[in-house]
Design an enzyme around this catalytic site. Sequence first.
Site, PDB file in Angstrom:
ATOM      1  N   CYS A 155      14.628  59.683  57.941  1.00 28.76           N
ATOM      2  CA  CYS A 155      15.196  58.644  57.167  1.00 28.76           C
ATOM      3  C   CYS A 155      15.659  58.687  55.611  1.00 28.76           C
ATOM      4  CB  CYS A 155      14.559  57.193  56.646  1.00 28.76           C
ATOM      5  SG  CYS A 155      15.346  56.042  56.456  1.00 28.76           S
TER       6      CYS A 155
ATOM      7  N   CYS B   4      15.997  56.134  52.671  1.00 30.97           N
ATOM      8  CA  CYS B   4      14.096  56.256  52.187  1.00 30.97           C
ATOM      9  C   CYS B   4      14.420  57.528  51.578  1.00 30.97           C
ATOM     10  CB  CYS B   4      13.564  56.292  53.766  1.00 30.97           C
ATOM     11  SG  CYS B   4      13.292  54.892  54.826  1.00 30.97           S
ATOM     12  N   ASP B   5      14.480  58.052  51.720  1.00 30.24           N
ATOM     13  CA  ASP B   5      13.876  59.425  50.843  1.00 30.24           C
ATOM     14  C   ASP B   5      15.040  60.854  50.252  1.00 30.24           C
ATOM     15  OD1 ASP B   5      11.172  58.967  51.612  1.00 30.24           O
ATOM     16  OD2 ASP B   5      12.143  59.876  53.807  1.00 30.24           O
TER      17      ASP B   5
END
Length: 318
Positions: free
Chosen positions: A143, A146-147
């Site tokens: 993701c 997300c990261d």
Amino acid sequence: MGLETLTASDANTFDILIIGAGPAGLTAAIYGRRANLKVGFVEQDVPGGKIVNLPNITNYPGYKSITGADLALNMYTQATELGAIYIYGKVTGIVQRQNYHVAFLENGVNYFAKALIVATGTIEMKLNVPGENEYKNKGVSYCALCDGALTKDKNIAVFGNNDLAIQDAIYLSGIAKKVYLITKEDKLNVDDKLLNTLTNNKNIQIINNTLCLAINGNKQNVTDIEIETNNQKQKLEVNYVFVFIGSHTESDFLSNVSTLINSNGIIITNQNKETKIKGIFAAGDVSRNIYRQISTAIGDGTLAALSAIKYLKEDANF
């Protein structure tokens, strides 16, 4: 157990039964209980879904930083303290009997629901190479949103040759020091406009005809990857590896009601998360193709629950 022997009782019947206990499912459970309905949720794994494995969430409103395990526990605790019933198990199929939707579990137990919400999510496809599982959430990610913030000033590798992989490689190039976009095919599956954006991006190096052989690290973080290009092996020093080679939904148990899903296994819903079958709703990643975030899953869970509540109050024949 034959369908003809199935009997609904107070013990195995719910106003709303939710299949899946990620953010979408747990949100639906909270809303259902706040409407004073009998709610159960079935989960074959740890409640919380994929967020349980996230070490640090920094894009969820209300928290500057929280671990995925803590956020999942908060959601689960809120749902169960309101009275939602947690059922451990795997759903293998559903059928409709009279006004009920019947969920068959792998352990032989069956549950009846006046309204059913499917929130089973998706599973990302993996490279299946040494080091991938070991360094998941330690430099291996599925993701970008997300990261991505964790890749600042780092060299990273992006594997994939689809719209998600290419768009996320461009997104990550604005954060990371250098992006290696690696595909096993001999060219990118992308239109000319996007290809022009890629080739003019100095932070992105495209490497085609390449397989990943291994992901290496120092026990704490990824340090490099081993790749093979046209029978030539080499190592690339990278600190993050993003894998976007595809995903599949957890919707196999709906094979006997195939009108609910499209060719990719995505459950088809309208804007209110209603499916083509009255009384069945869907929420979260299993019902959407893009923007798979915790916040979007929660929004879906809210819509599905409110639609189910409306259905039970206005349309259901009980």
